[in-house]
Design an enzyme around this catalytic site. Structure first.
Site, short mmCIF file in Angstrom:
data_model
loop_
_atom_site.label_atom_id
_atom_site.label_comp_id
_atom_site.label_asym_id
_atom_site.label_seq_id
_atom_site.Cartn_x
_atom_site.Cartn_y
_atom_site.Cartn_z
N ASP A 114 8.18 2.65 -24.31
CA ASP A 114 9.39 3.03 -23.59
C ASP A 114 10.53 2.14 -24.04
O ASP A 114 10.39 0.91 -24.06
CB ASP A 114 9.17 2.89 -22.09
N HIS A 121 23.17 2.38 -18.76
CA HIS A 121 22.08 1.96 -17.89
C HIS A 121 21.85 0.46 -17.99
O HIS A 121 21.74 -0.24 -16.96
CB HIS A 121 20.80 2.71 -18.26
N GLU A 187 12.91 6.99 -13.46
CA GLU A 187 13.76 6.84 -14.62
C GLU A 187 13.75 8.16 -15.38
O GLU A 187 12.69 8.59 -15.87
CB GLU A 187 13.28 5.69 -15.52
N GLU A 189 14.20 10.28 -18.40
CA GLU A 189 14.17 9.95 -19.81
C GLU A 189 13.83 11.18 -20.66
O GLU A 189 13.42 12.22 -20.14
CB GLU A 189 13.13 8.85 -20.07
N ASP A 221 9.65 8.01 -15.98
CA ASP A 221 8.92 6.75 -16.03
C ASP A 221 9.07 6.08 -14.66
O ASP A 221 9.95 5.25 -14.45
CB ASP A 221 9.47 5.86 -17.14
N ARG A 225 10.42 -1.18 -8.38
CA ARG A 225 11.41 -2.21 -8.69
C ARG A 225 11.07 -3.56 -8.08
O ARG A 225 11.39 -4.60 -8.67
CB ARG A 225 12.79 -1.75 -8.20
N GLN A 228 8.33 -5.01 -10.20
CA GLN A 228 8.91 -5.33 -11.50
C GLN A 228 9.75 -6.61 -11.44
O GLN A 228 9.68 -7.46 -12.34
CB GLN A 228 9.77 -4.16 -11.98
N LYS A 241 5.45 -0.68 -13.89
CA LYS A 241 5.68 0.50 -14.72
C LYS A 241 4.40 1.26 -15.06
O LYS A 241 4.46 2.46 -15.34
CB LYS A 241 6.33 0.07 -16.05
N THR A 245 3.46 7.67 -15.51
CA THR A 245 4.58 8.22 -16.27
C THR A 245 4.36 9.72 -16.38
O THR A 245 3.34 10.14 -16.93
CB THR A 245 4.67 7.59 -17.67
N THR A 332 15.90 4.98 -19.68
CA THR A 332 16.69 5.70 -18.68
C THR A 332 17.99 6.21 -19.29
O THR A 332 18.72 5.48 -19.96
CB THR A 332 17.02 4.76 -17.51
N GLU A 346 20.38 2.49 -9.82
CA GLU A 346 21.82 2.58 -10.10
C GLU A 346 22.53 3.44 -9.06
O GLU A 346 23.64 3.13 -8.64
CB GLU A 346 22.04 3.16 -11.48
#
Length: 401
Positions: A114, A121, A187, A189, A221, A225, A228, A241, A245, A332, A346
């Site tokens: 990824d 982003h 995310e 993608e 994905d 948070r 992470q 993560k 996915t 992202t 975001e």
């Protein structure tokens, strides 16, 4: 022709590939309208010629491994068949309504990488997490940042997403605790599916992208948070993560995107030689993200700073080999406006600004029972648009024990 009627965006100019269960057995298929053509049966009947690789295939990997010449031959033959009224009766026997078949993961995933290729982003994340520093780290404009993900947790669209658990340490706590993620995110993608492999030790030049990449698929994905934020220092993403996915069930071949290529953003400073493209192009894909029944954002893929060809070149420049079924994702996709971002981190600005959904409820991150759907369209020949297969998933509660 009856064979191409149905869902807009899935006509002869598209023909994405997938794998569906027919009588309980997985078989490669191509989508036309709202039907799936059984490619194994089509090759057995002599209607298409993929060198025999489709006849007993249970994933698309044998077709992917056959390389660009076979991909072109199969697509050209399918275009002939779907344009020939005389073939209708024969094809009808091999077509299955999508409502009567179950799409499954179309490839056996080799490796999953990824990237982090949207300047908007990366800048937003930097402002959220490092408000007193420069948003972009010094290396960001020099190379496509990426991490090696977990291929075994790539799942097909529609697979429920179990809320992950792990260690979290909010700033207000002195030590970490264990439990379900409270800041579960998405995310949005775009993924690239590798067909033809490359030998170990042989970098793939930036201009050889189309020799190896078979097609494009939408990717979510999923990201925890809070997990992470605690674990990523200093080595990067791991459990935040690797739990899931999601990818779309149908892979759009590069040949269907010939009208979608567009000029990519100018890079400053200029990229190093191995990343420098003679024809610097990105894909003009228009994404939308639906949170339950509310469209909350519409990310534009055309503005990605690092292109798919540069990502592939960087992925292999150290001699890493490509394997059939490898998947690499763009990172992202975010544009310059808040309604163009590709993550809820975001969209809610780190959880500080709740999002109001159509039913009046407010969210910062995902709640159990929430469903997220990512969709996209691309320019097609004749001024129309094709529709990439959506990727969707619903969040289920964390499991204990």
């Amino acid at each position: 022709m009856a064979t191409i009627e149905g869902t807009p965006g899935y006509g002869r100019d598209h023909l994405p590939y997938g794998v569906v269960l027919v009588a309980g057995a997985p078989t490669p298929a191509v989508r036309i309208g709202d039907q799936a053509l059984d490619l194994a049966a089509a090759e057995a009947a002599g209607l298409v010629d993929a060198g025999g690789v489709l006849r007993s295939a249970t994933t698309l990997n044998p077709l992917l491994a056959a390389g660009p010449a076979v991909w072109r031959r199969v697509r050209a033959r399918l275009l002939e068949l779907f344009s020939d009224p005389a073939a209708d009766a024969t094809l009808e026997e091999l077509l299955h309504p999508l409502a009567q078949v179950e799409p499954v993961l179309p490839i056996a995933v080799g490796d999953y990488v990824d990237f982090y290729s949207s300047e908007h982003h990366a800048s937003n994340v930097g402002r959220i997490f490092r408000p007193d520093q420069e948003p972009l780290l010094p290396n960001w404009r020099h190379l496509p940042i990426g991490y090696h993900g977990r291929a075994g947790t790539v799942v097909v669209s529609g697979t429920p997403i179990v809320r992950p658990s792990g260690q979290r340490k909010p700033p207000s706590q002195e030590s970490p605790s264990f439990g379900p993620s409270a800041r579960l995110d998405i995310e949005a993608e775009v993924g690239f599916v590798v067909g033809a492999p490359s030998p170990l030790g042989a970098p793939v030049p930036v201009d050889r992208f189309a020799d190896h990449v078979f097609g494009v698929v939408l990717v979510n994905d999923w990201s925890a948070r809070d997990l992470q934020a605690w674990e990523y220092q200093p080595l990067g993403p791991f459990l935040g993560k690797s739990f899931a996915t999601s990818v779309g069930a149908w892979i759009t071949p590069l040949a269907a995107l010939s009208e979608a290529w567009t000029d990519a953003p100018t890079q400053d400073p200029p990229a190093l030689d191995y990343l420098r493209e003679s024809d610097r192009r990105g894909l003009d894909l228009s994404l939308t993200v639906r949170w339950n029944d509310t469209v909350v954002t519409s990310p534009p893929f055309a503005g990605m700073y690092w292109t798919p060809a540069q990502q592939l070149a960087h992925l292999t420049v150290n001699g890493a080999s490509l394997r059939t079924g490898d998947l690499y994702a763009s990172g992202t996709v975010s544009g310059p406006r808040r309604d163009q971002v590709g993550s809820f981190l975001e969209l809610s600005w780190g959880g500080a600004e709740p999002v109001t959904l159509a039913d009046g409820s407010e969210r910062t991150f995902l709640a159990d029972g929430d469903t997220v759907t990512i969709e996209a369209t691309a320019p097609a020949s004749g001024g129309g648009r094709i529709t990439l297969a959506e990727v969707t998933g619903a969040v289920t509660p964390a499991r204990s024990g």
